[in-house]
Design a protein around this motif. Structure first.
Motif, short mmCIF file in Angstrom:
data_model
loop_
_atom_site.label_atom_id
_atom_site.label_comp_id
_atom_site.label_asym_id
_atom_site.label_seq_id
_atom_site.Cartn_x
_atom_site.Cartn_y
_atom_site.Cartn_z
N ALA A 106 0.84 -1.21 0.00
CA ALA A 106 0.00 0.00 0.00
C ALA A 106 0.87 1.25 0.00
CB ALA A 106 -0.94 0.00 1.21
N VAL A 107 1.95 1.23 0.79
CA VAL A 107 2.87 2.38 0.81
C VAL A 107 3.56 2.53 -0.54
CG1 VAL A 107 5.02 3.24 1.82
CG2 VAL A 107 3.23 2.36 3.30
N LEU A 108 4.01 1.40 -1.12
CA LEU A 108 4.66 1.45 -2.43
C LEU A 108 3.69 1.97 -3.50
CD1 LEU A 108 7.20 0.77 -4.05
CD2 LEU A 108 6.25 -1.51 -4.41
N GLY A 109 2.42 1.55 -3.42
CA GLY A 109 1.42 2.06 -4.37
C GLY A 109 1.19 3.55 -4.20
N GLY A 110 1.19 4.02 -2.95
CA GLY A 110 1.03 5.46 -2.72
C GLY A 110 2.21 6.26 -3.25
N LEU A 111 3.42 5.76 -3.01
CA LEU A 111 4.60 6.46 -3.53
C LEU A 111 4.63 6.47 -5.05
CD1 LEU A 111 7.32 5.15 -1.04
CD2 LEU A 111 6.31 7.43 -1.13
N THR A 112 4.23 5.35 -5.65
CA THR A 112 4.16 5.30 -7.11
C THR A 112 3.11 6.28 -7.62
OG1 THR A 112 4.80 2.97 -7.03
CG2 THR A 112 3.83 3.75 -9.08
N GLY A 113 1.99 6.37 -6.92
CA GLY A 113 0.95 7.33 -7.31
C GLY A 113 1.44 8.76 -7.24
N TRP A 114 2.18 9.10 -6.17
CA TRP A 114 2.73 10.47 -6.07
C TRP A 114 3.72 10.73 -7.20
CZ3 TRP A 114 0.47 14.20 -3.79
CH2 TRP A 114 -0.27 14.01 -2.64
N ALA A 115 4.51 9.71 -7.55
CA ALA A 115 5.46 9.88 -8.66
C ALA A 115 4.71 10.11 -9.97
CB ALA A 115 6.37 8.66 -8.77
N CYS A 116 3.62 9.39 -10.19
CA CYS A 116 2.82 9.58 -11.40
C CYS A 116 2.19 10.97 -11.44
CB CYS A 116 1.73 8.51 -11.49
SG CYS A 116 2.34 6.88 -11.90
N VAL A 117 1.74 11.46 -10.29
CA VAL A 117 1.18 12.81 -10.25
C VAL A 117 2.25 13.83 -10.61
CG1 VAL A 117 0.24 14.58 -8.70
CG2 VAL A 117 -0.66 12.26 -8.62
N ALA A 118 3.44 13.68 -10.03
CA ALA A 118 4.52 14.64 -10.30
C ALA A 118 4.94 14.61 -11.77
CB ALA A 118 5.71 14.34 -9.40
N ILE A 119 5.13 13.41 -12.30
CA ILE A 119 5.54 13.30 -13.71
C ILE A 119 4.44 13.79 -14.64
CG2 ILE A 119 6.14 11.65 -15.54
CD1 ILE A 119 7.50 9.97 -13.31
N GLY A 120 3.19 13.40 -14.35
CA GLY A 120 2.07 13.83 -15.19
C GLY A 120 1.84 15.33 -15.16
N HIS A 121 2.06 15.95 -13.98
CA HIS A 121 1.87 17.40 -13.87
C HIS A 121 2.98 18.15 -14.61
CE1 HIS A 121 0.66 21.22 -12.21
NE2 HIS A 121 1.89 21.42 -11.78
N ASN A 122 4.21 17.69 -14.45
CA ASN A 122 5.33 18.40 -15.07
C ASN A 122 5.43 18.16 -16.57
OD1 ASN A 122 6.22 19.69 -12.74
ND2 ASN A 122 7.34 17.87 -12.09
N SER A 123 4.94 17.03 -17.04
CA SER A 123 5.02 16.76 -18.48
C SER A 123 3.71 17.05 -19.19
CB SER A 123 5.43 15.30 -18.72
OG SER A 123 4.45 14.43 -18.22
N GLU A 124 2.76 17.63 -18.47
CA GLU A 124 1.45 17.99 -18.99
C GLU A 124 0.69 16.78 -19.54
OE1 GLU A 124 1.75 21.31 -21.63
OE2 GLU A 124 2.69 22.57 -20.13
N ARG A 125 0.82 15.66 -18.86
CA ARG A 125 0.05 14.46 -19.19
C ARG A 125 -1.02 14.30 -18.11
NH1 ARG A 125 5.02 10.38 -20.54
NH2 ARG A 125 5.68 11.43 -22.44
N ALA A 126 -2.16 14.86 -18.39
CA ALA A 126 -3.24 14.89 -17.39
C ALA A 126 -3.72 13.49 -17.03
CB ALA A 126 -4.40 15.72 -17.91
N GLN A 127 -3.71 12.58 -18.00
CA GLN A 127 -4.18 11.23 -17.73
C GLN A 127 -3.27 10.52 -16.73
OE1 GLN A 127 -4.48 8.74 -21.17
NE2 GLN A 127 -5.64 7.16 -20.10
#
Length: 108
Positions: free
Chosen positions: A51-72
Motif C-alpha cells: 500500500a505504501v509502495l502504491g502510494g509512492l508510485t501514485g505520487w510519482a505519477c502525479v509529479a511526472i504527469g503534472h510536469n510533463s502535462e500528461r493529465a491522464q
C-alpha cells in the motif's frame, strides 16, 4: 399484521430462553498458534508495504504527469493514492477486527 406480531413474539421468546447452543470456547491448537500468527503478521506487513509502495508510485505519477502535462497520468496517480489509502485503512481495520474477535474468544 398478526404474522409480524407473531414473529416478533417468537424472537422475544427465543431471546429470553436458555441458549440452544452449548458453551464452546474456540481456540487453535498450540502447534498452530505460532505459525498462524507469523503468517498473519507477514501478510499484514506485506500488504501495508505494498500500500505504501502504491502510494509512492501514485505520487510519482502525479509529479511526472503534472510536469510533463500528461493529465491522464496525473489522474491515474491520484486514483492510485486514494486506493492505497483505502487499502491501508482496510488492512488496519481488518487487523483490529481479527484481534478483537481473538480477544473475545479468549474470555479476557
Amino acid at each position: 399484521m398478526s404474522q409480524m406480531l407473531q414473529t416478533t413474539h417468537d424472537f422475544v421468546t427465543l431471546a429470553a430462553a436458555e441458549p440452544v447452543i452449548p458453551g464452546f470456547t474456540p481456540s487453535l491448537p498450540g502447534t498452530l498458534q505460532n505459525p498462524t500468527g507469523k503468517i498473519l503478521g507477514w501478510t499484514a506487513g506485506i500488504g501495508l508495504s505494498l500500500a505504501v509502495l502504491g502510494g509512492l508510485t501514485g505520487w510519482a505519477c502525479v509529479a511526472i504527469g503534472h510536469n510533463s502535462e500528461r493529465a491522464q497520468l496525473a489522474s491515474r496517480g491520484k486514483s492510485a493514492i486514494v486506493w492505497s489509502l483505502i487499502a491501508g485503512i482496510g488492512i488496519g481495520v481488518t487487523s483490529g477486527l481479527v484481534w478483537g474477535f481473538y480477544q473475545m474468544t479468549q474470555g479476557k
